[in-house]
Design a protein around this motif. Sequence first.
Motif, short mmCIF file in Angstrom:
data_model
loop_
_atom_site.label_atom_id
_atom_site.label_comp_id
_atom_site.label_asym_id
_atom_site.label_seq_id
_atom_site.Cartn_x
_atom_site.Cartn_y
_atom_site.Cartn_z
N GLY A 94 41.74 -5.29 49.78
CA GLY A 94 42.07 -3.80 49.14
C GLY A 94 42.88 -3.73 48.19
O GLY A 94 43.18 -2.51 48.02
N ASP A 95 43.15 -4.71 47.16
CA ASP A 95 43.87 -4.27 46.06
C ASP A 95 43.23 -3.24 45.40
O ASP A 95 41.99 -2.96 45.17
CB ASP A 95 43.75 -5.59 45.37
CG ASP A 95 44.55 -6.54 45.61
OD1 ASP A 95 45.06 -6.52 46.58
OD2 ASP A 95 44.86 -7.71 44.92
N ASN A 96 44.06 -2.27 44.90
CA ASN A 96 43.67 -1.05 44.04
C ASN A 96 43.00 -1.44 42.79
O ASN A 96 41.94 -0.74 42.22
CB ASN A 96 44.82 -0.14 43.81
CG ASN A 96 45.65 0.13 44.93
OD1 ASN A 96 46.46 -0.81 45.50
ND2 ASN A 96 45.47 1.42 45.51
N ALA A 97 43.46 -2.25 42.10
CA ALA A 97 42.82 -2.59 40.75
C ALA A 97 42.77 -3.98 40.40
O ALA A 97 43.61 -4.75 41.05
CB ALA A 97 43.22 -1.89 39.64
N ILE A 98 42.18 -4.58 39.24
CA ILE A 98 42.33 -5.90 39.08
C ILE A 98 42.71 -6.06 37.59
O ILE A 98 41.85 -5.31 36.71
CB ILE A 98 41.00 -7.01 39.60
CG1 ILE A 98 40.95 -6.95 40.90
CG2 ILE A 98 41.23 -8.41 38.71
CD1 ILE A 98 39.58 -7.42 41.37
N ALA A 99 43.66 -6.75 37.01
CA ALA A 99 43.88 -7.09 35.56
C ALA A 99 43.60 -8.61 35.52
O ALA A 99 44.72 -9.37 35.87
CB ALA A 99 45.20 -6.67 35.21
#
Length: 389
Positions: A109-114
């Motif tokens: 459930g990570d909010n975003a990916i970089a």
Amino acid sequence: MARRTGVIRSLCVVALAATTVAACGTGGAGSGEGGSPSSGGTVTIGMTVPTSGLYAAEGAEMVRGAQLAATTVNDSGGVLGSKIVLDIQDDQSNPQVGVAAVKKFQANGDNAIAAAYNSTVGLAEIETVKREGTPFVSVIASADGITSPNYPNVVATNSAFTTKEVPLTKYVAGKVRTAAFVLSNDDAGRGLFKVYQDAWSGGKGPQILSEAYYQPTDTDYSAIVTKAIAAKPDGLYVTGSAVTISTIMRELKQLNSSIPFVWVSGEQVTPTAIKLAGGLLDGVTTASVYTTSGGDASTQKFTADYRKAYPDQVPQYFSATSYDAIMVVAQAMKGANSTTDKTKIAAAMRKVDFEGARGRNVFDANGRINLTPYVTRVVNGEIQKVQDQ
């Protein structure tokens, strides 16, 4: 150990060295139900970087830049009251490993990916996030296909091949009549070579006398360097990691190369490469959108903050770009007024407009950063902007 505060939760430790980084992380939501912001939570950003292998030095730079960005945001109150937590995984410059990490981010459930230093890894990862629409920032990967209308949840903080090499294709065309190329046998190497083929086709540039490819896992380049020297070009183009470039420059000297002009793909001549080469990169030409002597106030602030946080390190393009990538996520969440609404955050990423480590960060309609590279040269161990471009 470099100093950092408030960047990674206590159960995730990042150990930094000159050329290697290891990380662990856990995912988590950063706001209340329905995507409304809440104070005191966390915003987890998953990152895949090459923290081992040939590109470990570049991966370490990416981690340091991301950590500094997270610290900067957290020290100023966080994102909508929530602190940024980095969930860092080693992609080993391997698409399968990168995809596995991205799937883990999504499951957590990570909010975003970089993510992504390597274009081959990045192209595989964006396909993985396409269905769920997780906001994804491609940090370094520069293949043209990284951004397109097919990926509305993806933006890229590095210029595409067809953009970032343009200043070099024009500048070098005025310096040499013939050229040889030493390239990595991957999407980056082949894509870069095509840029020069297209730019110089029909007699519009130097004659290409030879091209030779090495495998990303190679450590001995003497055979292809010998081939390049035998072609007797006026100029030699080299691309690859800091380790690769420094090794090739050493082999050129050992083989008594008389090639008068050497240039390297944009952003690949770094302080790390210069140090490893031991003076052999002096006079080499490249291109960049970040140097430590950059005139923008935001660039000067990033450089000063980086040196304060990591006094034993020199800021590089990879740390500056990674810094801006984390800032893009933070700015987008503020613009969307949510840390969990994927659709709103993805749409807001393409609308961000802020001054970052490399100057102004704005994106085109497809989500590609709009930065103008300039030609640079190594002079007495320092990367300086050339005056005759």
